[in-house]
Design a protein around this motif. Structure first.
Motif, short mmCIF file in Angstrom:
data_model
loop_
_atom_site.label_atom_id
_atom_site.label_comp_id
_atom_site.label_asym_id
_atom_site.label_seq_id
_atom_site.Cartn_x
_atom_site.Cartn_y
_atom_site.Cartn_z
N ARG A 131 0.86 -1.18 0.00
CA ARG A 131 0.00 0.00 0.00
C ARG A 131 0.90 1.24 0.00
N GLY A 132 0.49 2.27 -0.73
CA GLY A 132 1.26 3.51 -0.78
C GLY A 132 2.13 3.64 -2.02
N CYS A 133 2.23 2.58 -2.82
CA CYS A 133 3.00 2.67 -4.06
C CYS A 133 2.20 3.47 -5.09
N THR A 134 2.85 3.82 -6.19
CA THR A 134 2.17 4.60 -7.23
C THR A 134 1.63 3.68 -8.32
N VAL A 135 0.73 4.23 -9.11
CA VAL A 135 0.19 3.50 -10.25
C VAL A 135 1.32 3.16 -11.21
N MET A 136 2.31 4.06 -11.37
CA MET A 136 3.46 3.80 -12.24
C MET A 136 4.26 2.60 -11.76
N GLU A 137 4.45 2.46 -10.45
CA GLU A 137 5.18 1.31 -9.92
C GLU A 137 4.44 0.01 -10.25
N VAL A 138 3.12 0.06 -10.16
CA VAL A 138 2.32 -1.12 -10.50
C VAL A 138 2.48 -1.43 -11.98
N ALA A 139 2.32 -0.41 -12.83
CA ALA A 139 2.41 -0.61 -14.29
C ALA A 139 3.78 -1.16 -14.67
N LYS A 140 4.82 -0.63 -14.05
CA LYS A 140 6.18 -1.09 -14.34
C LYS A 140 6.36 -2.56 -13.97
N ASP A 152 -0.96 -4.80 2.83
CA ASP A 152 -0.64 -4.03 4.02
C ASP A 152 -0.07 -5.07 4.98
N GLY A 153 1.25 -5.20 4.97
CA GLY A 153 1.89 -6.30 5.68
C GLY A 153 1.63 -7.58 4.91
N ASP A 154 1.11 -8.60 5.57
CA ASP A 154 0.81 -9.85 4.87
C ASP A 154 -0.67 -9.99 4.54
N LYS A 155 -1.42 -8.92 4.73
CA LYS A 155 -2.86 -8.93 4.41
C LYS A 155 -3.11 -8.17 3.12
N ILE A 156 -4.03 -8.67 2.34
CA ILE A 156 -4.38 -8.04 1.07
C ILE A 156 -5.38 -6.91 1.33
N ILE A 216 -13.52 -12.11 -13.81
CA ILE A 216 -12.19 -11.77 -13.34
C ILE A 216 -11.20 -12.83 -13.77
N ARG A 217 -9.95 -12.44 -13.91
CA ARG A 217 -8.93 -13.36 -14.40
C ARG A 217 -7.86 -13.66 -13.37
N HIS A 218 -7.90 -12.99 -12.22
CA HIS A 218 -6.89 -13.19 -11.19
C HIS A 218 -7.57 -13.20 -9.83
N VAL A 219 -7.27 -14.24 -9.04
CA VAL A 219 -7.88 -14.38 -7.72
C VAL A 219 -6.80 -14.67 -6.69
N PRO A 220 -6.60 -13.76 -5.75
CA PRO A 220 -5.66 -14.02 -4.66
C PRO A 220 -6.15 -15.17 -3.79
N VAL A 221 -5.21 -15.95 -3.29
CA VAL A 221 -5.51 -17.06 -2.39
C VAL A 221 -5.18 -16.60 -0.98
N VAL A 222 -6.16 -16.69 -0.09
CA VAL A 222 -6.01 -16.20 1.27
C VAL A 222 -6.22 -17.36 2.24
N ASP A 223 -5.35 -17.42 3.25
CA ASP A 223 -5.45 -18.44 4.30
C ASP A 223 -5.33 -17.74 5.64
N ASP A 224 -6.34 -17.86 6.48
CA ASP A 224 -6.38 -17.17 7.78
C ASP A 224 -6.12 -15.68 7.63
N GLY A 225 -6.71 -15.08 6.58
CA GLY A 225 -6.59 -13.65 6.36
C GLY A 225 -5.29 -13.20 5.73
N LYS A 226 -4.39 -14.15 5.46
CA LYS A 226 -3.09 -13.80 4.89
C LYS A 226 -3.01 -14.23 3.43
N LEU A 227 -2.38 -13.39 2.61
CA LEU A 227 -2.17 -13.70 1.20
C LEU A 227 -1.13 -14.80 1.09
N VAL A 228 -1.51 -15.93 0.46
CA VAL A 228 -0.59 -17.08 0.35
C VAL A 228 -0.31 -17.50 -1.09
N GLY A 229 -0.99 -16.87 -2.06
CA GLY A 229 -0.76 -17.23 -3.45
C GLY A 229 -1.68 -16.46 -4.36
N MET A 230 -1.54 -16.75 -5.64
CA MET A 230 -2.36 -16.08 -6.66
C MET A 230 -2.72 -17.10 -7.72
#
Length: 142
Positions: free
Chosen positions: A19-28, A42-46, A100-114
Motif C-alpha cells: 500500500r502507498g506505491c504509485t500507479v506507475m510502480e504497478v504498471a512497471k 498491508d503487511g501480509d494482508k491483502i 475476473i482473471r486473477h484471484v488471490p488465495v487467502v489463508d487465515d486472512g493472509k495472502l498465500v498465493g495467486m
C-alpha cells in the motif's frame, strides 16, 4: 483437485506491492514480470488488487498524470479471494460469474498465493489429456 494442490505444483511465489506505491510502480512491475494483476498488501494482508485493465482504464479516464497517483485511487478494494480448499470448479465458476482473471488465495486472512485464468486453463488441459489417455487405455484393453 483444489487450489492448494495447484499452488503446490506451480509454486506460491507472490508478486505483490505494498500500500502507498504509485500507479506507475504497478504498471512497471506488471510489464517487467509479464503478469496481469498485482495484489496490494498491508503487511501480509491483502487490501486491494490492481490489474492491467485498471491501469488502462485510469489512463483513459484521467490521462497519463494518473501514473503518479497513489495506487489506492485505482485499485479494486473489494477483492474477491479464494482459499486453498476451494475446488478448481468453484474457482472457475467464480472467475466466470465475476468476469475476473486473477484471484488471490487467502489463508487465515493472509495472502498465500495467486491464481490466474492461465493456471486454471493449464490444469484443465492437463486433466483432459490424462482423462483422454485413461480412456484410450481402457478401450485398448477392451
Amino acid at each position: 483437485m483444489n487450489v492448494g494442490q495447484i499452488l503446490s505444483q506451480k509454486g506460491n511465489d507472490i508478486i505483490a506491492l505494498e500500500r502507498g506505491c504509485t500507479v506507475m510502480e504497478v504498471a512497471k512491475l506488471l510489464g517487467e514480470r509479464r503478469i496481469g494483476a498485482i495484489p496490494i498488501t498491508d503487511g501480509d494482508k491483502i487490501c486491494g488488487i490492481m490489474s492491467e485493465r485498471d491501469v488502462v482504464r485510469g489512463i483513459a479516464i484521467r490521462g497519463g498524470g494518473v501514473l503518479a497517483d497513489d495506487v489506492s485511487t485505482l485499485m479494486t478494494k473489494a477483492v474477491v479471494t479464494c482459499s486453498k480448499d476451494d475446488t478448481i470448479y468453484e474457482l472457475m465458476k467464480m472467475m466466470t460469474e465475476r468476469r475476473i482473471r486473477h484471484v488471490p488465495v487467502v489463508d487465515d486472512g493472509k495472502l498465500v498465493g495467486m491464481m490466474s485464468i492461465g493456471d486454471v486453463v493449464k490444469h484443465r488441459m492437463e486433466q483432459a489429456a490424462a482423462e483422454n489417455e485413461a480412456l484410450k487405455d481402457y478401450i485398448a484393453q477392451g
